[in-house]
Design a protein around this motif. Structure first.
Motif, short mmCIF file in Angstrom:
data_model
loop_
_atom_site.label_atom_id
_atom_site.label_comp_id
_atom_site.label_asym_id
_atom_site.label_seq_id
_atom_site.Cartn_x
_atom_site.Cartn_y
_atom_site.Cartn_z
N GLY A 189 0.82 -1.21 0.00
CA GLY A 189 0.00 0.00 0.00
C GLY A 189 0.84 1.25 0.00
N GLN A 190 1.68 1.42 -0.97
CA GLN A 190 2.60 2.55 -1.02
C GLN A 190 1.99 3.70 -1.83
N VAL A 191 2.13 4.96 -1.32
CA VAL A 191 1.68 6.17 -2.00
C VAL A 191 2.89 7.06 -2.26
N GLU A 192 3.01 7.51 -3.48
CA GLU A 192 4.13 8.38 -3.84
C GLU A 192 3.57 9.63 -4.51
N LEU A 193 3.95 10.81 -4.00
CA LEU A 193 3.49 12.10 -4.53
C LEU A 193 4.70 13.02 -4.67
N TYR A 194 4.87 13.55 -5.86
CA TYR A 194 5.98 14.49 -6.05
C TYR A 194 5.61 15.49 -7.14
N MET A 195 6.27 16.66 -7.07
CA MET A 195 6.08 17.74 -8.04
C MET A 195 7.45 18.26 -8.44
N LYS A 196 7.64 18.49 -9.74
CA LYS A 196 8.93 18.97 -10.23
C LYS A 196 8.73 19.92 -11.40
N PRO A 197 9.58 20.96 -11.51
CA PRO A 197 9.53 21.85 -12.67
C PRO A 197 10.41 21.32 -13.80
N GLY A 251 5.03 26.28 -3.13
CA GLY A 251 4.72 25.50 -1.95
C GLY A 251 4.40 24.05 -2.25
N SER A 252 3.81 23.38 -1.25
CA SER A 252 3.56 21.94 -1.31
C SER A 252 2.21 21.65 -1.95
N VAL A 253 2.14 20.47 -2.56
CA VAL A 253 0.89 19.92 -3.08
C VAL A 253 0.36 18.92 -2.07
N LEU A 254 -0.93 18.96 -1.77
CA LEU A 254 -1.54 18.09 -0.76
C LEU A 254 -2.56 17.17 -1.39
N VAL A 255 -2.67 15.94 -0.82
CA VAL A 255 -3.69 14.98 -1.23
C VAL A 255 -3.95 14.03 -0.06
N THR A 256 -5.18 13.60 0.08
CA THR A 256 -5.57 12.69 1.17
C THR A 256 -5.88 11.33 0.58
N VAL A 257 -5.17 10.31 1.08
CA VAL A 257 -5.36 8.93 0.63
C VAL A 257 -5.50 8.05 1.88
N ASN A 258 -6.63 7.34 2.00
CA ASN A 258 -6.89 6.45 3.14
C ASN A 258 -6.71 7.16 4.47
N ASN A 259 -7.34 8.37 4.56
CA ASN A 259 -7.34 9.17 5.79
C ASN A 259 -5.96 9.66 6.19
N LYS A 260 -5.04 9.70 5.25
CA LYS A 260 -3.70 10.19 5.53
C LYS A 260 -3.36 11.27 4.50
N ILE A 261 -2.78 12.40 4.97
CA ILE A 261 -2.44 13.52 4.10
C ILE A 261 -1.00 13.38 3.65
N TYR A 262 -0.80 13.45 2.33
CA TYR A 262 0.53 13.40 1.74
C TYR A 262 0.82 14.77 1.12
N LYS A 263 2.06 15.19 1.17
CA LYS A 263 2.44 16.48 0.60
C LYS A 263 3.83 16.41 0.00
#
Length: 578
Positions: free
Chosen positions: A19-27, A106-118
């Motif tokens: 159950g791994q979640v990966e979130l990233y943002m890059k220019p 700034g950071s990007v936010l998302v909620t997956v399975n009641n957990k906030i990732y940024k």
């Protein structure tokens, strides 16, 4: 005991990987120039079947940018090693910076399975931002912009203005009509061209743009002079609306001091010529045409021309002014011609002089005094003109005088007057040329009719149907796709930045190749490639299809990325079609 601990750790690691979640943002890069667009890529990967995204992706504060484009794309990928489904959500945003310097994103936010990732915040550096004032019509999303590069000029010096139209829809560009150039007392405006340019798909803010008109502006006064807006109309089937451009301020400098007394208001680079064209001898007490020509480049339309000085030796009348001017990107070019009528008061030598003429050359920033122009003529008395005539000319004049004064009521003798000069009959030349051209066209029509008769005879000749194998081979050859034409067309679309048509053509190419192997869907075609071309070609086809979809929905497309994609398309479809 140790075995239990190892078992617990392995179990915990398997749960994490499951159950791994990966979130990233890059220019796309960290250092930008003034006209660059900041492209951000946000990727969310859900590695597991029990992961649920409970909120949308929340963007950071982007108030220091103008959002000019965005797009999203999602795909499901199964990891070959772990056989776990991975859902990828890719979002791309195109930004235009409003200020220069270092800007933190700034950071990007998302909620997956009641957990906030940024994501982690990062900094980018903007070297310079060019501010453009664009008049906007919010009803039709059409923008008019007047651009003047050289805004610091001298009085009566021309500067070039370019009128552009911007719109998110190319269809709106074709609806702009009725352009009205600015009008003002202290300005002279001359159009250069109203011919529309080719549509630029990547204009200001990556909006399609088109040049509508070019014109030159002559400020007649010094100081800060404002060029009024240019107006136009957007015509549609239901309405007609007026749009206006921005205004531009010019810094008009005064001309340098130390101008000669003969300087009026001529700014540019000119020369003065005075001449007399008649070949006959000049006779005293009879009118003579003298031409004064000022040619060059500058404010020819409103400058004060030099005049011919008056003299007791001749009588002079007001001239007839004709102009031959052409507006270009460097100003008005051509000449102004003054046709003077003079009557010599006596016979003998005549010295016709002009006033002194001086102008200011803005390129060299200096005054140029051309001085006076002098034309030397010689007038003859009536007796001297008669004596200089030949015997034939005297006989012709006597005959003409006789026929004019003695006219018979039976035979109109004035029609037999001897003409001094014979003229070329242009009417007969044009008629003969038209007859020859008509005969030539009839010959071409006859030859074309002969060729068509030969082709009809060849088509009517029955052909051998051949064997069944030959017929089958001909059908296969007819179904074979000519990939070379597609590749050439795609290359032209890439160079012209018509990316929408580019991806439509790629879909047509894919459908043609699948039809060559009698496969209607992409899934059947993938199975066909695995069976007849191998797993490597099938996997390459699958990956290329995903890349095409990602690039298709990218808001800001680069020519380099499309070029690399086109190379892979050519390589793969060349393998498949062999």
């Amino acid at each position: 005991m140790k075995q239990k601990i190892i078992y617990i750790l392995l179990t915990f690691a398997s749960v994490i990987t499951y159950g791994q979640v990966e979130l990233y943002m890059k220019p796309d890069k960290s250092d930008y120039n003034a006209k660059d667009i900041v492209n951000l890529t946000i990727v969310l990967e859900l590695n597991g079947e029990n992961l649920v995204q409970q909120s949308k992706i929340q963007l950071p504060d982007l108030s220091k940018f103008n959002i000019i484009g965005n797009g999203s794309f999602n795909q499901a990928v199964r990891d070959a090693e772990s056989n776990v489904a991975v859902d990828q959500y890719i979002t791309r945003i195109a930004l235009e910076p409003k200020q220069r310097g270092k800007i933190r994103i700034g950071s990007v936010l998302v909620t997956v399975n009641n957990k906030i990732y940024k994501t982690e915040p990062f900094d980018i550096f903007i070297r310079d931002v060019e501010k453009k004032s664009v008049a906007k019509n919010t009803d039709h999303d059409v923008f008019l912009n007047m651009e003047i590069e050289d805004r610091e000029i001298y009085q009566d010096q021309p500067t070039v203005a370019v009128l552009r139209v911007y719109s998110k829809s190319m269809d709106n560009l074709r609806k702009v009509r009725n352009i009205h150039l600015p009008e003002k007392e202290d300005l002279d405006v001359h159009p250069i061209s109203f011919q529309k340019s080719e549509i630029d798909p990547a204009g200001y803010g990556n909006m399609p743009s088109q040049i509508l008109a070019m014109f030159i502006v002559f400020p007649n006064e010094s100081g800060f002079v404002e060029v009024p807006s240019v107006s136009a109309s957007v015509n549609s089937y239901s309405s007609k609306n007026k749009i206006v451009s921005n205004k531009v301020k010019l810094n008009v400098k005064k001309l340098p001091e130390g101008s000669p007394e003969s300087f009026k208001n001529a700014v540019g680079n000119f020369k003065v010529d005075m001449y007399h064209e008649a070949k006959e001898k000049i006779e005293a007490k009879k009118p003579v045409n003298v031409f004064l020509k000022v040619s060059g480049e500058g404010n020819l339309s409103n400058m004060e021309l030099p005049k011919i000085e008056s003299s007791p030796d001749y009588e002079i009348f007001a001239p007839k002014i004709t102009t031959n001017l052409k507006a270009g990107i460097e100003g008005l070019k051509g000449y102004v011609l003054a046709n003077y009528v003079l009557i010599p008061n006596k016979s003998g030598n005549l010295d016709i002089k002009t006033e002194e003429f001086a102008f200011f050359n803005p390129d060299n920033k200096e005054y140029v005094n051309l001085g006076k122009e002098t034309l030397h003529l010689k007038a003859f008395s009536h007796d001297q003109v008669l004596e200089a005539r030949s015997t034939v000319e005297k006989v012709n004049e006597y005959t003409n005088t006789l026929l004019e004064t003695v006219n018979s009521p039976v035979l109109k003798t004035t029609t037999f007057k001897v003409k001094e000069k014979s003229r070329f009959n242009w009417k007969a030349l044009f008629i003969n040329g038209g007859i020859l051209l008509g005969l030539f066209l009839l010959y071409l029509i006859f030859k074309n009719w002969q060729k068509k008769r030969i082709i009809v005879k060849e088509k009517n000749t029955p052909k051998d149907l051949g064997s069944v194998a030959e017929t089958e081979r001909e059908i296969r050859e007819s179904l074979k796709t000519d990939l070379g034409d597609y590749f050439t067309y795609l290359e032209n679309l890439k160079d012209s930045h018509d990316f929408d048509q580019f991806f439509k053509t790629v879909d047509e190419l894919d459908a043609e190749v699948r039809n060559q192997y009698f496969q209607s869907s992409k899934d059947d075609f993938k199975q066909f490639l695995e069976s007849y071309k191998g797993n490597a070609v099938a996997e390459e086809y699958r990956n290329l299809s995903q890349r095409i979809q990602i690039e298709k929905y990218t808001p800001v497309k680069s020519e380099e990325g499309i070029g690399e994609l086109l190379k892979d398309i050519i390589n793969l479809y060349s393998k498949i079609s062999k």
